[in-house]
Write a protein that holds these residues in place. Sequence first.
Motif, PDB file in Angstrom:
ATOM      1  N   PHE A 119       0.833  -1.207   0.000  1.00 29.90           N
ATOM      2  CA  PHE A 119       0.000   0.000   0.000  1.00 29.90           C
ATOM      3  C   PHE A 119       0.861   1.247   0.000  1.00 29.90           C
ATOM      4  CE2 PHE A 119      -2.261   3.360   2.279  1.00 29.90           C
ATOM      5  CZ  PHE A 119      -3.391   3.477   1.483  1.00 29.90           C
ATOM      6  N   ILE A 120       1.904   1.250   0.838  1.00 33.74           N
ATOM      7  CA  ILE A 120       2.767   2.431   0.920  1.00 33.74           C
ATOM      8  C   ILE A 120       3.492   2.671  -0.400  1.00 33.74           C
ATOM      9  CG2 ILE A 120       4.877   3.317   2.008  1.00 33.74           C
ATOM     10  CD1 ILE A 120       3.878   2.051   4.612  1.00 33.74           C
ATOM     11  N   ILE A 121       3.987   1.622  -1.017  1.00 36.37           N
ATOM     12  CA  ILE A 121       4.785   1.769  -2.232  1.00 36.37           C
ATOM     13  C   ILE A 121       3.920   2.109  -3.452  1.00 36.37           C
ATOM     14  CG2 ILE A 121       6.233   0.503  -3.866  1.00 36.37           C
ATOM     15  CD1 ILE A 121       7.412  -0.955  -1.430  1.00 36.37           C
ATOM     16  N   LEU A 122       2.755   1.495  -3.562  1.00 36.77           N
ATOM     17  CA  LEU A 122       1.945   1.671  -4.771  1.00 36.77           C
ATOM     18  C   LEU A 122       0.876   2.747  -4.660  1.00 36.77           C
ATOM     19  CD1 LEU A 122       1.429  -2.031  -5.868  1.00 36.77           C
ATOM     20  CD2 LEU A 122       3.059  -0.375  -6.762  1.00 36.77           C
ATOM     21  N   PHE A 123       0.142   2.766  -3.579  1.00 37.95           N
ATOM     22  CA  PHE A 123      -1.049   3.605  -3.528  1.00 37.95           C
ATOM     23  C   PHE A 123      -0.828   4.982  -2.931  1.00 37.95           C
ATOM     24  CE2 PHE A 123      -2.847  -0.739  -3.662  1.00 37.95           C
ATOM     25  CZ  PHE A 123      -3.505  -0.621  -4.866  1.00 37.95           C
ATOM     26  N   VAL A 124       0.095   5.133  -2.021  1.00 38.26           N
ATOM     27  CA  VAL A 124       0.330   6.464  -1.447  1.00 38.26           C
ATOM     28  C   VAL A 124       0.814   7.452  -2.504  1.00 38.26           C
ATOM     29  CG1 VAL A 124       1.725   7.756   0.222  1.00 38.26           C
ATOM     30  CG2 VAL A 124       0.580   5.659   0.922  1.00 38.26           C
ATOM     31  N   PRO A 125       1.777   7.100  -3.366  1.00 35.46           N
ATOM     32  CA  PRO A 125       2.145   8.052  -4.430  1.00 35.46           C
ATOM     33  C   PRO A 125       0.979   8.366  -5.378  1.00 35.46           C
ATOM     34  CG  PRO A 125       3.849   6.398  -4.187  1.00 35.46           C
ATOM     35  CD  PRO A 125       2.704   5.970  -3.344  1.00 35.46           C
ATOM     36  N   ILE A 132      -2.217   8.438  -4.558  1.00 35.95           N
ATOM     37  CA  ILE A 132      -3.110   9.341  -3.840  1.00 35.95           C
ATOM     38  C   ILE A 132      -2.534  10.756  -3.821  1.00 35.95           C
ATOM     39  CG2 ILE A 132      -4.067   9.849  -1.555  1.00 35.95           C
ATOM     40  CD1 ILE A 132      -4.266   6.784  -1.157  1.00 35.95           C
ATOM     41  N   ILE A 133      -1.225  10.868  -3.600  1.00 35.82           N
ATOM     42  CA  ILE A 133      -0.582  12.175  -3.586  1.00 35.82           C
ATOM     43  C   ILE A 133      -0.701  12.845  -4.955  1.00 35.82           C
ATOM     44  CG2 ILE A 133       1.649  13.338  -3.404  1.00 35.82           C
ATOM     45  CD1 ILE A 133       2.345  11.292  -1.211  1.00 35.82           C
ATOM     46  N   GLU A 134      -0.472  12.096  -6.013  1.00 34.40           N
ATOM     47  CA  GLU A 134      -0.563  12.652  -7.368  1.00 34.40           C
ATOM     48  C   GLU A 134      -1.992  13.076  -7.698  1.00 34.40           C
ATOM     49  OE1 GLU A 134       0.785  14.222 -10.729  1.00 34.40           O
ATOM     50  OE2 GLU A 134       2.060  13.332  -9.169  1.00 34.40           O
ATOM     51  N   MET A 135      -2.976  12.300  -7.297  1.00 34.61           N
ATOM     52  CA  MET A 135      -4.370  12.675  -7.540  1.00 34.61           C
ATOM     53  C   MET A 135      -4.722  13.954  -6.780  1.00 34.61           C
ATOM     54  SD  MET A 135      -6.148   8.900  -7.526  1.00 34.61           S
ATOM     55  CE  MET A 135      -7.781   9.539  -7.465  1.00 34.61           C
ATOM     56  N   ASP A 136      -4.191  14.101  -5.564  1.00 34.47           N
ATOM     57  CA  ASP A 136      -4.440  15.307  -4.778  1.00 34.47           C
ATOM     58  C   ASP A 136      -3.800  16.520  -5.447  1.00 34.47           C
ATOM     59  OD1 ASP A 136      -5.460  16.659  -2.454  1.00 34.47           O
ATOM     60  OD2 ASP A 136      -3.376  16.791  -1.750  1.00 34.47           O
ATOM     61  N   ARG A 137      -2.583  16.370  -5.950  1.00 36.19           N
ATOM     62  CA  ARG A 137      -1.919  17.465  -6.671  1.00 36.19           C
ATOM     63  C   ARG A 137      -2.711  17.883  -7.906  1.00 36.19           C
ATOM     64  NH1 ARG A 137       4.374  15.616  -6.856  1.00 36.19           N
ATOM     65  NH2 ARG A 137       4.824  15.936  -4.653  1.00 36.19           N
ATOM     66  N   ASP A 138      -3.199  16.893  -8.645  1.00 34.37           N
ATOM     67  CA  ASP A 138      -3.981  17.181  -9.847  1.00 34.37           C
ATOM     68  C   ASP A 138      -5.263  17.937  -9.484  1.00 34.37           C
ATOM     69  OD1 ASP A 138      -4.498  17.022 -12.637  1.00 34.37           O
ATOM     70  OD2 ASP A 138      -5.903  15.360 -12.237  1.00 34.37           O
ATOM     71  N   GLN A 139      -5.909  17.531  -8.391  1.00 38.21           N
ATOM     72  CA  GLN A 139      -7.123  18.209  -7.943  1.00 38.21           C
ATOM     73  C   GLN A 139      -6.824  19.645  -7.543  1.00 38.21           C
ATOM     74  OE1 GLN A 139     -10.253  17.142  -8.012  1.00 38.21           O
ATOM     75  NE2 GLN A 139     -11.019  19.037  -7.115  1.00 38.21           N
ATOM     76  N   GLN A 140      -5.721  19.859  -6.829  1.00 38.53           N
ATOM     77  CA  GLN A 140      -5.347  21.221  -6.432  1.00 38.53           C
ATOM     78  C   GLN A 140      -5.031  22.074  -7.653  1.00 38.53           C
ATOM     79  OE1 GLN A 140      -2.109  20.799  -3.701  1.00 38.53           O
ATOM     80  NE2 GLN A 140      -3.433  20.241  -1.972  1.00 38.53           N
ATOM     81  N   LEU A 141      -4.336  21.507  -8.633  1.00 37.96           N
ATOM     82  CA  LEU A 141      -4.014  22.245  -9.861  1.00 37.96           C
ATOM     83  C   LEU A 141      -5.288  22.641 -10.608  1.00 37.96           C
ATOM     84  CD1 LEU A 141      -1.748  23.269 -11.686  1.00 37.96           C
ATOM     85  CD2 LEU A 141      -1.814  21.052 -12.847  1.00 37.96           C
ATOM     86  N   THR A 142      -6.250  21.749 -10.679  1.00 38.57           N
ATOM     87  CA  THR A 142      -7.523  22.046 -11.339  1.00 38.57           C
ATOM     88  C   THR A 142      -8.249  23.168 -10.612  1.00 38.57           C
ATOM     89  OG1 THR A 142      -7.688  19.739 -12.021  1.00 38.57           O
ATOM     90  CG2 THR A 142      -9.704  21.034 -12.101  1.00 38.57           C
ATOM     91  N   GLU A 143      -8.247  23.150  -9.278  1.00 41.40           N
ATOM     92  CA  GLU A 143      -8.902  24.203  -8.510  1.00 41.40           C
ATOM     93  C   GLU A 143      -8.213  25.550  -8.725  1.00 41.40           C
ATOM     94  OE1 GLU A 143      -8.970  22.927  -4.454  1.00 41.40           O
ATOM     95  OE2 GLU A 143     -10.421  21.332  -4.833  1.00 41.40           O
ATOM     96  N   ILE A 144      -6.890  25.544  -8.776  1.00 39.89           N
ATOM     97  CA  ILE A 144      -6.153  26.795  -9.011  1.00 39.89           C
ATOM     98  C   ILE A 144      -6.479  27.350 -10.397  1.00 39.89           C
ATOM     99  CG2 ILE A 144      -3.831  27.743  -9.372  1.00 39.89           C
ATOM    100  CD1 ILE A 144      -2.868  25.895  -7.109  1.00 39.89           C
ATOM    101  N   GLU A 145      -6.539  26.500 -11.409  1.00 34.79           N
ATOM    102  CA  GLU A 145      -6.881  26.942 -12.758  1.00 34.79           C
ATOM    103  C   GLU A 145      -8.281  27.535 -12.809  1.00 34.79           C
ATOM    104  OE1 GLU A 145      -6.292  23.552 -15.257  1.00 34.79           O
ATOM    105  OE2 GLU A 145      -4.120  23.804 -15.329  1.00 34.79           O
ATOM    106  N   LEU A 146      -9.223  26.910 -12.093  1.00 39.87           N
ATOM    107  CA  LEU A 146     -10.588  27.443 -12.066  1.00 39.87           C
ATOM    108  C   LEU A 146     -10.625  28.790 -11.363  1.00 39.87           C
ATOM    109  CD1 LEU A 146     -12.735  24.250 -11.316  1.00 39.87           C
ATOM    110  CD2 LEU A 146     -12.666  25.584 -13.428  1.00 39.87           C
TER     111      LEU A 146
END
Length: 106
Positions: A69-75, A77-91
């Motif tokens: 879980f730590i090796i595969l899913f945490v990165p 989740i972090i990348e999905m969170d970054r993408d969501q933040q980037l989308t919010e900033i663009e909006l």
Amino acid sequence: MGSQGRRGSYLTGSSSNSNNPGVLSRVSNTILQSPIVHQGRRTASDAAFVAKNLLRSTGKAAWIVGTTFIILFVPLIIEMDRDQQLTEIELQQASLLGTPPVSTQT
């Protein structure tokens, strides 16, 4: 007081005559040599062995699942969170500039 001492020593087998064991020691020896007691002890030992091995294998499985879980899913989740933040900033930037927000749905 003297008869109590003799009775207690007779029951436990600690009388002055060491060739004559007490009632309690004879009964306990008879019980401990019983095949039922032997079978019960063996069953308890087998159950403890199985429980120990089950806990060991469960611990190994938990370690494997946790590290995977730590090796595969945490990165991810972090990348999905970054993408969501980037989308919010663009909006937010688009609304500040007055341009209509672009729909990202396909």
